[in-house]
Design a protein around this motif. Structure first.
Motif, PDB file in Angstrom:
ATOM      1  N   LEU A 182      11.561  39.769 125.791  1.00  0.00           N
ATOM      2  CA  LEU A 182      12.948  39.422 125.478  1.00  0.00           C
ATOM      3  C   LEU A 182      13.903  40.609 125.549  1.00  0.00           C
ATOM      4  CD1 LEU A 182      12.258  36.994 122.506  1.00  0.00           C
ATOM      5  CD2 LEU A 182      13.154  36.381 124.738  1.00  0.00           C
ATOM      6  N   TRP A 183      13.359  41.804 125.719  1.00  0.00           N
ATOM      7  CA  TRP A 183      14.234  42.985 125.771  1.00  0.00           C
ATOM      8  C   TRP A 183      15.114  42.893 127.008  1.00  0.00           C
ATOM      9  CZ3 TRP A 183      14.664  45.441 121.494  1.00  0.00           C
ATOM     10  CH2 TRP A 183      15.245  46.703 121.429  1.00  0.00           C
ATOM     11  N   PRO A 184      16.421  43.104 126.875  1.00  0.00           N
ATOM     12  CA  PRO A 184      17.303  42.940 128.033  1.00  0.00           C
ATOM     13  C   PRO A 184      16.798  43.712 129.250  1.00  0.00           C
ATOM     14  CG  PRO A 184      18.590  43.271 126.071  1.00  0.00           C
ATOM     15  CD  PRO A 184      17.160  43.445 125.666  1.00  0.00           C
ATOM     16  N   LYS A 185      16.813  43.020 130.380  1.00  0.00           N
ATOM     17  CA  LYS A 185      16.200  43.572 131.590  1.00  0.00           C
ATOM     18  C   LYS A 185      16.863  44.870 132.047  1.00  0.00           C
ATOM     19  CE  LYS A 185      13.649  39.841 132.129  1.00  0.00           C
ATOM     20  NZ  LYS A 185      14.005  39.241 130.832  1.00  0.00           N
ATOM     21  N   ARG A 186      18.150  44.986 131.751  1.00  0.00           N
ATOM     22  CA  ARG A 186      18.863  46.168 132.239  1.00  0.00           C
ATOM     23  C   ARG A 186      18.607  47.394 131.362  1.00  0.00           C
ATOM     24  NH1 ARG A 186      23.243  44.999 135.762  1.00  0.00           N
ATOM     25  NH2 ARG A 186      24.456  46.702 134.888  1.00  0.00           N
ATOM     26  N   ARG A 187      17.927  47.184 130.261  1.00  0.00           N
ATOM     27  CA  ARG A 187      17.603  48.338 129.414  1.00  0.00           C
ATOM     28  C   ARG A 187      16.229  48.849 129.790  1.00  0.00           C
ATOM     29  NH1 ARG A 187      20.669  48.917 124.631  1.00  0.00           N
ATOM     30  NH2 ARG A 187      19.092  50.336 123.907  1.00  0.00           N
ATOM     31  N   ARG A 188      16.110  50.161 129.916  1.00  0.00           N
ATOM     32  CA  ARG A 188      14.794  50.738 130.187  1.00  0.00           C
ATOM     33  C   ARG A 188      13.963  50.720 128.921  1.00  0.00           C
ATOM     34  NH1 ARG A 188      16.041  56.071 133.766  1.00  0.00           N
ATOM     35  NH2 ARG A 188      16.213  55.037 135.782  1.00  0.00           N
ATOM     36  N   LEU A 189      12.658  50.506 129.101  1.00  0.00           N
ATOM     37  CA  LEU A 189      11.781  50.420 127.936  1.00  0.00           C
ATOM     38  C   LEU A 189      11.507  51.797 127.324  1.00  0.00           C
ATOM     39  CD1 LEU A 189       9.084  47.783 128.939  1.00  0.00           C
ATOM     40  CD2 LEU A 189      11.043  47.491 127.448  1.00  0.00           C
ATOM     41  N   LEU A 190      11.328  52.794 128.206  1.00  0.00           N
ATOM     42  CA  LEU A 190      10.870  54.094 127.708  1.00  0.00           C
ATOM     43  C   LEU A 190      11.822  54.738 126.698  1.00  0.00           C
ATOM     44  CD1 LEU A 190       8.286  55.648 128.074  1.00  0.00           C
ATOM     45  CD2 LEU A 190       9.424  57.055 129.805  1.00  0.00           C
ATOM     46  N   PRO A 191      13.132  54.794 126.980  1.00  0.00           N
ATOM     47  CA  PRO A 191      14.016  55.409 125.980  1.00  0.00           C
ATOM     48  C   PRO A 191      14.076  54.619 124.674  1.00  0.00           C
ATOM     49  CG  PRO A 191      15.124  55.209 128.101  1.00  0.00           C
ATOM     50  CD  PRO A 191      13.879  54.404 128.184  1.00  0.00           C
ATOM     51  N   ASP A 192      13.789  53.321 124.746  1.00  0.00           N
ATOM     52  CA  ASP A 192      13.832  52.486 123.546  1.00  0.00           C
ATOM     53  C   ASP A 192      12.447  52.302 122.926  1.00  0.00           C
ATOM     54  OD1 ASP A 192      16.520  52.139 123.956  1.00  0.00           O
ATOM     55  OD2 ASP A 192      16.321  50.219 124.971  1.00  0.00           O
ATOM     56  N   LEU A 193      11.471  53.114 123.370  1.00  0.00           N
ATOM     57  CA  LEU A 193      10.075  52.843 123.008  1.00  0.00           C
ATOM     58  C   LEU A 193       9.832  52.831 121.497  1.00  0.00           C
ATOM     59  CD1 LEU A 193       7.462  52.154 124.419  1.00  0.00           C
ATOM     60  CD2 LEU A 193       6.840  54.558 124.386  1.00  0.00           C
ATOM     61  N   LEU A 194      10.353  53.831 120.784  1.00  0.00           N
ATOM     62  CA  LEU A 194      10.118  53.889 119.331  1.00  0.00           C
ATOM     63  C   LEU A 194      10.722  52.662 118.638  1.00  0.00           C
ATOM     64  CD1 LEU A 194       9.029  55.386 116.872  1.00  0.00           C
ATOM     65  CD2 LEU A 194      11.172  56.653 116.745  1.00  0.00           C
ATOM     66  N   LEU A 195      11.896  52.266 119.111  1.00  0.00           N
ATOM     67  CA  LEU A 195      12.563  51.078 118.563  1.00  0.00           C
ATOM     68  C   LEU A 195      11.702  49.829 118.799  1.00  0.00           C
ATOM     69  CD1 LEU A 195      15.207  49.977 117.333  1.00  0.00           C
ATOM     70  CD2 LEU A 195      16.164  49.914 119.610  1.00  0.00           C
ATOM     71  N   ILE A 196      11.201  49.701 120.019  1.00  0.00           N
ATOM     72  CA  ILE A 196      10.402  48.515 120.368  1.00  0.00           C
ATOM     73  C   ILE A 196       9.082  48.509 119.583  1.00  0.00           C
ATOM     74  CG2 ILE A 196       9.162  47.362 122.250  1.00  0.00           C
ATOM     75  CD1 ILE A 196      11.361  48.362 124.138  1.00  0.00           C
ATOM     76  N   ILE A 197       8.444  49.686 119.485  1.00  0.00           N
ATOM     77  CA  ILE A 197       7.168  49.750 118.745  1.00  0.00           C
ATOM     78  C   ILE A 197       7.393  49.391 117.276  1.00  0.00           C
ATOM     79  CG2 ILE A 197       5.380  51.331 117.891  1.00  0.00           C
ATOM     80  CD1 ILE A 197       5.501  52.733 120.612  1.00  0.00           C
ATOM     81  N   SER A 198       8.486  49.915 116.704  1.00  0.00           N
ATOM     82  CA  SER A 198       8.768  49.619 115.290  1.00  0.00           C
ATOM     83  C   SER A 198       8.999  48.119 115.097  1.00  0.00           C
ATOM     84  CB  SER A 198      10.010  50.391 114.831  1.00  0.00           C
ATOM     85  OG  SER A 198       9.826  51.766 115.019  1.00  0.00           O
ATOM     86  N   LEU A 199       9.774  47.519 115.991  1.00  0.00           N
ATOM     87  CA  LEU A 199      10.001  46.069 115.905  1.00  0.00           C
ATOM     88  C   LEU A 199       8.693  45.296 116.086  1.00  0.00           C
ATOM     89  CD1 LEU A 199      13.302  45.752 117.984  1.00  0.00           C
ATOM     90  CD2 LEU A 199      13.047  45.207 115.557  1.00  0.00           C
TER      91      LEU A 199
END
Lengths: 133, 465
Positions: free
Chosen positions: B22-39
């Protein structure tokens, strides 16, 4: 660096100092030794009695008669130790668990309307109601 | 131990795949990695607890088949997530500042970073110390959450005995995220060992700090993130509750996650409404964790309705409500099933007329107000009370103007939730002083991470002044 920036940084530094003080207090605490884990020790007392009880259903429980905070806590610990058995805090069914951690003896209970089936020590007993049969 | 690690990895994997999907496709995963892992921690335990409960309803007992199904689901969801992200060409996440600058920019940022790592070290040491002091957790852990977990797993086909009125089992109306997560972990481990709830408590505590830090890094600045995370880690009572396996920390996580996702939605709205789906899910999981979560959810929906209708009109409101409801729906269905079929009476709610009578008693308002004021001043186990210093910081830093629509929704939701707590105390049909003494400090921990998030999000950044 302008004035606004300086007071902003001062506010941040204050927060960091207060946080450091709190962390220091916690760090000091971690070097103290623990008192015994009484809840865990209490739960361990029920290891022996479990094998003599049914796996499911309801058992009755006779707590220390003083309606204290400790007696209430001991009931909930007993319920946790014996789950998935449902522990009813009344002495109106068999099997009946007597829990007197202050150190009641079998003799003090058996003279009443209960028969001691097993005394596990430390005030924990398996009882049956004395119905005269 | 390997089996416990596997249970956690499967839960985190499911949460991670779901978030990535569900993470917006235009956002890169790597810079948001800590945020995604925490969620992923909260979403993972949320999803698996719902699956576990559904499994019990359908099949009666949990065993190897549940584990196989979870692993299968993880593979399928991961495949979907990978394929969904490949479908659209990934481009830069321009609208949002992300963790791009590896170097610390200023002296104050250095100082904040060093202080953060020191408090992180002490918090880790403190957490372990608290755990060693009572490995079975606090009263609520063995009296409510883990007790319920024992029934769910060891009760076999009689798992509904967890809600029996035969004994004196308390709070049978409390939702099942924590009990189902613990029971699931025990089913992997093959025994009801204390390590499982300890690890769940640790993961939620760590994820809350990780989420606060990463969200502020993405939405604000790294120095703000260091400050907020340091203050949270230095709140000893937050660590105490995490180590004691209380549900207040997971609930606080879901409050925070919902507010973070709402704020992220604003930045990503042009790209998709998926953040709202995630926010709906985390708000639903808050209600699946504790009854206070239902109050938070009601406040969120009410504030969202009023704010969005007034500012953006019915079309925008409905456009936002749909994805929110899509994330919320499945959780609410399970919660409704639980409440309608299994849950006992809520011992904190009064009949309507009694509640009205209690609302009319000024002495109750005074008692609750005094307790709130006292707790706000002496909250969190601080060496020096933190509240005046936070207020001073807000005063010196200045509030960003104007606040965005989502920030307003978050702030109003949190305030309304606290007002709701206040009214619950005033109307509760149990001895008031006892209730305040035994719960108010915990209730404030639930809103503490979200409060810090909003304070540091809505004040000017250190590099802006």
């Amino acid at each position: 660096m302008n004035f606004r920036s300086s007071i902003h940084i001062a506010g941040a530094v204050c927060l960091l100092i207060v946080s450091l003080l709190s962390s220091g207090q916690l760090l000091k605490l971690t070097y103290q030794s623990h008192s015994p884990d009484v809840d865990n020790l209490y739960l361990g007392r029920f290891d022996g009695i479990k094998s003599l009880l049914p796996q499911r259903g309801v058992v009755c429980y006779m707590p220390n008669p003083d309606n204290s905070f400790d007696a209430k806590k001991h009931y909930f610990l007993a319920q946790y130790a014996l789950a998935p058995l449902v522990v009813r805090p009344t002495a109106d069914c068999d099997p009946l668990i007597g829990d007197f951690p202050a150190g009641s003896t079998a003799a003090s209970v058996s003279g009443q309307q209960f028969v001691v089936l097993n005394d596990f020590g430390n005030g924990l007993m398996l009882l049956r109601r004395n119905t005269g049969r | 131990m390997i089996k416990i690690v596997m249970s956690i990895l499967v839960a985190l994997g499911l949460g991670f795949s779901f978030t990535c999907l569900l993470w917006p496709k235009r956002r890169r995963l790597l810079p948001d990695l800590l945020l995604i892992i925490s969620l992923s921690v909260g979403l993972g335990f949320g999803i698996t607890s719902l699956l576990f409960f559904l499994w019990l309803i359908v099949f009666g007992t949990a065993g190897v088949a549940l584990i196989s199904s979870e692993v299968g689901l993880l593979l399928v969801l991961s495949a979907f997530a990978v394929s969904a992200r490949r479908q659209e060409k990934q481009v830069d996440s321009l609208p949002v500042k992300t963790i791009r600058a590896p170097r610390l920019k200023s002296k104050i940022e250095w100082i904040a970073a060093i202080t953060f790592f020191f408090t992180l070290f002490v918090a880790g040491k403190g957490f372990l110390w608290f755990v060693r002091g009572g490995i079975q957790g606090g009263w609520d852990a063995w009296g409510i959450w883990n007790l319920r977990a024992k029934f769910l797993l060891l009760g076999g086909l009689d798992w509904r005995d967890a809600f029996s009125a035969e004994g004196a089992i308390s709070h049978t109306d409390y939702p099942l995220l924590i009990p189902a997560s613990v029971a699931r972990g025990w089913s992997y481990a093959g025994a009801d060992i204390p390590m499982v709830p300890i690890l769940i408590g640790f993961l939620f505590t760590a994820a809350t700090v990780g989420l606060l830090f990463s969200a502020l890094t993405v939405l604000g600045s790294r120095s703000q993130a260091f400050l907020a995370a340091t203050v949270l880690l230095a709140s000893s009572f937050f660590l105490v509750l995490g180590a004691a396996q209380y549900a207040d920390v997971p609930l606080g996580f879901f409050f925070l996650a919902t507010l973070v996702l709402l704020c992220l939605h604003e930045r990503a709205a042009a790209q998709s409404n998926n953040m709202l789906v995630l926010a709906g899910t985390t708000a639903g999981l808050a209600a699946w964790t504790k009854n206070e979560g239902s109050l938070f959810l009601a406040c969120l929906l009410l504030v969202h309705l009023i704010t969005t209708l007034r500012k953006q009109g019915i079309r925008t409101y409905l456009r936002q409500l749909m994805p929110l409801a899509a994330g919320l729906g499945p959780v609410l269905v399970m919660l409704a099933y639980f409440k309608l079929n299994l849950a006992g009476h809520n011992d904190l709610s009064s009949p309507f007329l009694t509640a009205l009578k209690m609302l009319g008693r000024i002495s109750r308002w005074r008692t609750v107000a005094k307790a709130f004021a006292d707790q706000v001043l002496h909250f969190g186990g601080w060496a020096l009370t933190i509240t005046p210093f936070l207020a001073l910081y807000v005063l010196l830093a200045g509030v960003k103007n104007p606040a965005s629509s989502e920030e307003k929704i978050c702030l109003r939701t949190l305030c309304l939730t606290v007002i709701g707590y206040f009214l619950v105390y005033v109307t509760a049909p149990v001895p008031l002083n006892w209730l305040l003494e035994t719960s108010l400090n915990r209730v404030l921990v639930q809103v503490w991470p979200s409060t810090l998030f909003l304070i540091f999000l809505m004040t000017n950044r250190l590099d802006e002044t």
